[in-house]
Design a protein around this motif. Structure first.
Motif, PDB file in Angstrom:
ATOM      1  N   MET A 118       0.815  -1.185   0.000  1.00  0.00           N
ATOM      2  CA  MET A 118       0.000   0.000   0.000  1.00  0.00           C
ATOM      3  C   MET A 118       0.865   1.258   0.000  1.00  0.00           C
ATOM      4  SD  MET A 118      -3.159   0.708   2.345  1.00  0.00           S
ATOM      5  CE  MET A 118      -4.023   2.182   2.318  1.00  0.00           C
ATOM      6  N   TYR A 119       1.925   1.284   0.819  1.00  0.00           N
ATOM      7  CA  TYR A 119       2.818   2.439   0.842  1.00  0.00           C
ATOM      8  C   TYR A 119       4.035   2.155   0.002  1.00  0.00           C
ATOM      9  CZ  TYR A 119       0.045   4.130   4.747  1.00  0.00           C
ATOM     10  OH  TYR A 119      -0.974   4.565   5.523  1.00  0.00           O
ATOM     11  N   GLU A 120       4.491   3.184  -0.664  1.00  0.00           N
ATOM     12  CA  GLU A 120       5.687   3.029  -1.467  1.00  0.00           C
ATOM     13  C   GLU A 120       6.909   3.236  -0.571  1.00  0.00           C
ATOM     14  OE1 GLU A 120       7.751   5.249  -5.245  1.00  0.00           O
ATOM     15  OE2 GLU A 120       5.585   5.370  -5.003  1.00  0.00           O
ATOM     16  N   PRO A 121       7.922   2.418  -0.664  1.00  0.00           N
ATOM     17  CA  PRO A 121       9.102   2.576   0.190  1.00  0.00           C
ATOM     18  C   PRO A 121       9.873   3.850  -0.167  1.00  0.00           C
ATOM     19  CG  PRO A 121       9.444   0.851  -1.420  1.00  0.00           C
ATOM     20  CD  PRO A 121       8.014   1.294  -1.554  1.00  0.00           C
ATOM     21  N   ILE A 122      10.563   4.404   0.821  1.00  0.00           N
ATOM     22  CA  ILE A 122      11.364   5.600   0.614  1.00  0.00           C
ATOM     23  C   ILE A 122      12.611   5.215  -0.156  1.00  0.00           C
ATOM     24  CG2 ILE A 122      12.668   7.414   1.768  1.00  0.00           C
ATOM     25  CD1 ILE A 122      10.691   7.122   4.108  1.00  0.00           C
ATOM     26  N   ARG A 123      12.849   5.915  -1.258  1.00  0.00           N
ATOM     27  CA  ARG A 123      13.975   5.571  -2.121  1.00  0.00           C
ATOM     28  C   ARG A 123      15.140   6.538  -1.995  1.00  0.00           C
ATOM     29  NH1 ARG A 123       9.958   4.257  -6.890  1.00  0.00           N
ATOM     30  NH2 ARG A 123       9.487   2.121  -6.303  1.00  0.00           N
ATOM     31  N   THR A 124      14.878   7.692  -1.426  1.00  0.00           N
ATOM     32  CA  THR A 124      15.952   8.676  -1.291  1.00  0.00           C
ATOM     33  C   THR A 124      16.303   8.847   0.178  1.00  0.00           C
ATOM     34  OG1 THR A 124      14.404  10.503  -1.147  1.00  0.00           O
ATOM     35  CG2 THR A 124      15.222   9.947  -3.340  1.00  0.00           C
ATOM     36  N   LYS A 125      17.497   9.326   0.409  1.00  0.00           N
ATOM     37  CA  LYS A 125      17.941   9.553   1.771  1.00  0.00           C
ATOM     38  C   LYS A 125      17.194  10.758   2.350  1.00  0.00           C
ATOM     39  CE  LYS A 125      22.036   9.778   4.504  1.00  0.00           C
ATOM     40  NZ  LYS A 125      23.421   9.454   4.586  1.00  0.00           N
ATOM     41  N   SER A 126      16.838  10.689   3.595  1.00  0.00           N
ATOM     42  CA  SER A 126      16.098  11.761   4.251  1.00  0.00           C
ATOM     43  C   SER A 126      16.957  13.015   4.375  1.00  0.00           C
ATOM     44  CB  SER A 126      15.663  11.308   5.642  1.00  0.00           C
ATOM     45  OG  SER A 126      15.049  12.378   6.320  1.00  0.00           O
ATOM     46  N   VAL A 127      16.316  14.163   4.220  1.00  0.00           N
ATOM     47  CA  VAL A 127      17.028  15.422   4.398  1.00  0.00           C
ATOM     48  C   VAL A 127      17.056  15.827   5.871  1.00  0.00           C
ATOM     49  CG1 VAL A 127      16.532  16.274   2.087  1.00  0.00           C
ATOM     50  CG2 VAL A 127      14.952  16.774   3.950  1.00  0.00           C
ATOM     51  N   HIS A 128      16.305  15.134   6.677  1.00  0.00           N
ATOM     52  CA  HIS A 128      16.252  15.420   8.106  1.00  0.00           C
ATOM     53  C   HIS A 128      17.252  14.535   8.830  1.00  0.00           C
ATOM     54  CE1 HIS A 128      12.704  17.783   7.381  1.00  0.00           C
ATOM     55  NE2 HIS A 128      12.193  16.773   6.696  1.00  0.00           N
ATOM     56  N   ARG A 129      17.685  14.989   9.997  1.00  0.00           N
ATOM     57  CA  ARG A 129      18.584  14.162  10.775  1.00  0.00           C
ATOM     58  C   ARG A 129      18.098  14.108  12.215  1.00  0.00           C
ATOM     59  NH1 ARG A 129      22.394  16.598  13.910  1.00  0.00           N
ATOM     60  NH2 ARG A 129      22.521  18.836  13.772  1.00  0.00           N
ATOM     61  N   MET A 130      18.511  13.126  12.901  1.00  0.00           N
ATOM     62  CA  MET A 130      18.117  12.950  14.287  1.00  0.00           C
ATOM     63  C   MET A 130      18.904  13.930  15.157  1.00  0.00           C
ATOM     64  SD  MET A 130      15.813  10.741  14.096  1.00  0.00           S
ATOM     65  CE  MET A 130      15.550  10.369  15.793  1.00  0.00           C
ATOM     66  N   ALA A 131      18.341  14.278  16.278  1.00  0.00           N
ATOM     67  CA  ALA A 131      18.972  15.258  17.156  1.00  0.00           C
ATOM     68  C   ALA A 131      20.309  14.777  17.690  1.00  0.00           C
ATOM     69  CB  ALA A 131      18.042  15.594  18.312  1.00  0.00           C
ATOM     70  N   ASP A 132      20.475  13.477  17.860  1.00  0.00           N
ATOM     71  CA  ASP A 132      21.728  12.981  18.422  1.00  0.00           C
ATOM     72  C   ASP A 132      22.777  12.645  17.356  1.00  0.00           C
ATOM     73  OD1 ASP A 132      20.367  10.836  17.447  1.00  0.00           O
ATOM     74  OD2 ASP A 132      20.759   9.526  19.161  1.00  0.00           O
ATOM     75  N   ASP A 133      22.486  12.873  16.093  1.00  0.00           N
ATOM     76  CA  ASP A 133      23.466  12.651  15.030  1.00  0.00           C
ATOM     77  C   ASP A 133      24.519  13.757  15.066  1.00  0.00           C
ATOM     78  OD1 ASP A 133      22.069  10.492  14.210  1.00  0.00           O
ATOM     79  OD2 ASP A 133      21.213  11.427  12.421  1.00  0.00           O
ATOM     80  N   ALA A 134      25.761  13.396  14.991  1.00  0.00           N
ATOM     81  CA  ALA A 134      26.892  14.321  14.905  1.00  0.00           C
ATOM     82  C   ALA A 134      26.803  15.447  15.928  1.00  0.00           C
ATOM     83  CB  ALA A 134      27.009  14.883  13.498  1.00  0.00           C
ATOM     84  N   PRO A 135      26.978  15.147  17.209  1.00  0.00           N
ATOM     85  CA  PRO A 135      26.846  16.188  18.229  1.00  0.00           C
ATOM     86  C   PRO A 135      27.899  17.290  18.118  1.00  0.00           C
ATOM     87  CG  PRO A 135      27.738  14.182  19.178  1.00  0.00           C
ATOM     88  CD  PRO A 135      27.347  13.855  17.772  1.00  0.00           C
ATOM     89  N   ASP A 136      29.009  17.016  17.457  1.00  0.00           N
ATOM     90  CA  ASP A 136      30.040  18.037  17.311  1.00  0.00           C
ATOM     91  C   ASP A 136      29.942  18.778  15.984  1.00  0.00           C
ATOM     92  OD1 ASP A 136      31.062  17.344  19.779  1.00  0.00           O
ATOM     93  OD2 ASP A 136      32.362  15.796  18.931  1.00  0.00           O
ATOM     94  N   ALA A 137      28.802  18.685  15.313  1.00  0.00           N
ATOM     95  CA  ALA A 137      28.649  19.318  14.006  1.00  0.00           C
ATOM     96  C   ALA A 137      28.573  20.836  14.115  1.00  0.00           C
ATOM     97  CB  ALA A 137      27.396  18.793  13.315  1.00  0.00           C
ATOM     98  N   TYR A 138      28.206  21.366  15.263  1.00  0.00           N
ATOM     99  CA  TYR A 138      28.156  22.808  15.449  1.00  0.00           C
ATOM    100  C   TYR A 138      28.643  23.124  16.853  1.00  0.00           C
ATOM    101  CZ  TYR A 138      23.694  21.529  17.570  1.00  0.00           C
ATOM    102  OH  TYR A 138      22.723  20.933  18.333  1.00  0.00           O
ATOM    103  N   PRO A 139      29.193  24.320  17.040  1.00  0.00           N
ATOM    104  CA  PRO A 139      29.766  24.646  18.351  1.00  0.00           C
ATOM    105  C   PRO A 139      28.678  24.856  19.398  1.00  0.00           C
ATOM    106  CG  PRO A 139      29.936  26.518  16.883  1.00  0.00           C
ATOM    107  CD  PRO A 139      29.414  25.364  16.068  1.00  0.00           C
ATOM    108  N   HIS A 140      28.970  24.431  20.588  1.00  0.00           N
ATOM    109  CA  HIS A 140      28.058  24.612  21.712  1.00  0.00           C
ATOM    110  C   HIS A 140      28.676  25.605  22.686  1.00  0.00           C
ATOM    111  CE1 HIS A 140      25.403  21.278  20.644  1.00  0.00           C
ATOM    112  NE2 HIS A 140      26.502  20.621  20.301  1.00  0.00           N
ATOM    113  N   ARG A 141      27.828  26.396  23.319  1.00  0.00           N
ATOM    114  CA  ARG A 141      28.305  27.307  24.360  1.00  0.00           C
ATOM    115  C   ARG A 141      27.767  26.835  25.690  1.00  0.00           C
ATOM    116  NH1 ARG A 141      27.663  31.860  20.326  1.00  0.00           N
ATOM    117  NH2 ARG A 141      25.453  31.767  20.722  1.00  0.00           N
ATOM    118  N   SER A 142      28.526  27.116  26.720  1.00  0.00           N
ATOM    119  CA  SER A 142      28.079  26.763  28.059  1.00  0.00           C
ATOM    120  C   SER A 142      27.020  27.759  28.516  1.00  0.00           C
ATOM    121  CB  SER A 142      29.259  26.769  29.030  1.00  0.00           C
ATOM    122  OG  SER A 142      29.703  28.097  29.240  1.00  0.00           O
TER     123      SER A 142
END
Length: 130
Positions: free
Chosen positions: A1-25
């Protein structure tokens, strides 16, 4: 009934690559907020022509930022009453942040500025009263 996803998602999970952007204390964020409120208060104070208070505020901004602040060059042509009200509100915001980060020097300065602007507003009201 549903067509499978064929392309990679443009969204990412919150815990993916935690060092991808700088964090401030939290402390760094509070420093940024406090210096911003004090810099805005400095601009209004300069417009009101209170150079002594302006120097005290500029020292605190320089301490927080590590560099002297840019001084306000333009005038808004606002009334003294509205400038005092704005300065009182800015000093109140600075006081809240200074208390949150336990910065006694900035808290005392902000409280003194609130008192000064409250007194200025009270004196203005008394002068205009019949």
């Amino acid at each position: 009934m549903y067509e499978p996803i064929r392309t990679k998602s443009v969204h990412r999970m919150a815990d993916d690559a935690p060092d991808a952007y700088p964090h401030r204390s939290r402390e760094e964020e509070l420093d940024i907020q406090l210096s911003g409120h004090l810099a805005a208060l400095l601009a209004v104070t300069d417009e009101l022509g209170d150079s002594e208070a302006g120097e005290l505020i500029a020292r605190q901004v320089a301490r927080l930022r590590g560099a002297p602040p840019a001084r306000h060059a333009g005038l808004t042509r606002s009334s003294a009453r509205s400038l005092h009200q704005k300065a009182h509100a800015l000093a109140g915001r600075a006081l809240v942040v200074a208390a949150s980060r336990a910065d006694t020097a900035a808290a005392i300065l902000a409280a003194e500025r609130m008192d000064a602007h409250t007194a200025a507003l009270a004196n203005e009201t008394l002068v205009g009263a019949p």
